[in-house]
Design a protein around this motif. Sequence first.
Motif, PDB file in Angstrom:
ATOM      1  N   LEU A  33     -10.564  -1.966  11.565  1.00 23.31           N
ATOM      2  CA  LEU A  33     -11.209  -1.502  12.806  1.00 23.31           C
ATOM      3  C   LEU A  33     -11.608  -0.033  12.687  1.00 23.31           C
ATOM      4  N   ASP A  37     -15.483   1.686  12.814  1.00 26.68           N
ATOM      5  CA  ASP A  37     -15.930   2.794  13.691  1.00 26.68           C
ATOM      6  C   ASP A  37     -16.761   3.811  12.913  1.00 26.68           C
ATOM      7  N   SER A  48     -13.610  -0.504  17.396  1.00 26.98           N
ATOM      8  CA  SER A  48     -12.144  -0.653  17.443  1.00 26.98           C
ATOM      9  C   SER A  48     -11.634  -0.814  18.871  1.00 26.98           C
ATOM     10  N   HIS A  78      -9.021  -9.566  16.065  1.00 28.79           N
ATOM     11  CA  HIS A  78      -7.740  -8.849  16.027  1.00 28.79           C
ATOM     12  C   HIS A  78      -6.648  -9.751  15.460  1.00 28.79           C
ATOM     13  N   ASN A  87      -6.408  -7.700  11.180  1.00 25.20           N
ATOM     14  CA  ASN A  87      -7.600  -7.173  11.842  1.00 25.20           C
ATOM     15  C   ASN A  87      -8.778  -7.367  10.900  1.00 25.20           C
TER      16      ASN A  87
END
Length: 461
Positions: A33, A37, A48, A78, A87
């Motif tokens: 995650l 970003d 995220s 997730h 994740n």
Amino acid sequence: MSLPHPTETIAAIATAPGTGAIAIVRLSGPDALALADRIFICPAPRPSQRPPGTFVHGQAVAPSSGEVLDDALLLVFHAPHSYTGENSIEIQCHGGSQAAQRILAALFSIGARQAEPGEFTKRAFLNGKIDLTQAEAVADLIHARSERAARLASAQLADALGIRIRGIYDDLLGVTADIEAMLDFPDDELPQHVPTELSGRLEAVSRHIQALLDTWQEGHVLREGARIVIAGAPNVGKSTLLNLLAGRDRAITSPHPGTTRDTIEEAVVLLGYPMQLIDTAGLRDAPGEIEQEGIRRTHRALSQADLCVFLVDASNNLSAAEKAFLAAHKPEKLLVLLNKIDLGQKIRTENLPGLDSMPISLKIDPPIAKISGKIVQKILRTPHGSDHAELAISARHRNLLLSALEDIKFALHHLKTGSEADFFPAANHARAALDQIGYVFGKNCQEELLDAIFSRFCVGK
Ligand SMILES: Nc1nc2c(ncn2[C@@H]2O[C@H](COP(=O)(O)OP(=O)(O)OP(=O)(O)O)[C@@H](O)[C@H]2O)c(=O)[nH]1
Ligand SMILES: [Mg+2]
């Protein structure tokens, strides 16, 4: 599971190389995650911070320069609700090799590492999302060469085999624990019926294992395909048969004996079973050097075949060479087609006792469906061929189950001998069998075994 949990974040292109509408880059691991970003610009919130199971449109960018690499969709998963159980991120960008490669390079530049073949699925296994039989089914599905093979893989992916194997494991675990408990009894206090009762339970386990072993041939044909060699004297109709089964004019046919001088291979699917058909040079004392080499190749192909379809011209009598061929080969690996009966029939099924034979004419109304059915039946070694391949084990499963069966046999022998001194080896053999069964679905597997299994996968799966 004693194996370490992955700590690295891995990335790979999941789609096949080449030109296509869409390419998918996959990213999985603890930093997935955070890395997303850094390379994906989209309306707030950042990837995220987005809820799991959602997707967002935006731009993949180079983290150092901010250069836009592609317009893309980003999907957020997730842990544990993802394929790997970690994740994960999937980025759908434009197809072709460039966009996905550049996004992948961007991910590598900020700490992701190239995923190994099958590593996403291996992580799914390590994280308990699937067992080993299901992980293998993923590879089977990708490699499926026929619809029937795909159906088998889907059923295995849905845990059909895992449920059966774990059932056997639990039964065997119960018996093993009870045999071990007997070790604590002084000999004279052990009720007489106990070893007999345990033997009965072990025999039931071995029957269940045997039932699974019986599915191997079907699993083998569906996964690996079968090799069918079409052999016979020159001019009996071998190439004509190849063309009819292949549904196209693959090999040259002619009235001149010795037309086919090399082996000719063609992949076909007969009644849902993938097969490699091999047409061969006709067997005879060949005049020329080239044809002699062709005949050597015929013999080589025969030695590797699952089945030989042997054609004869039934309008003539069998030659000495044909008789010798039929005598030299195992009847279960032979299907004799008595061809050219439109020209008269001198050889009949009754003349070939102990052999599977079928009178046909490939020229007038060739019974291709019947021939295919017979080939499949011979290959599967079942009377009718089974209708539903809900479950069929692989070679790896077979080896483990055979060795478990062997240990159970020893355990039974010791149990039946009946003295206290024999319970210890009985318990040991039962434990060893238990380990083998456990390996089938991945219990206590060694790293090397997993590597061998997952190396069959593609990168990105
Ligand atoms: N009458 C008749 N002719 C047939 C039949 N099957 C094949 N033929 C003919 O027999 C000839 C030989 O057929 P091929 O398929 O080339 O035979 P082959 O066994 O491949 O021959 P080689 O490659 O020379 O070993 C061709 O002319 C076919 O059309 C049949 O059932 N009846
Ligand atoms: Mg031929």
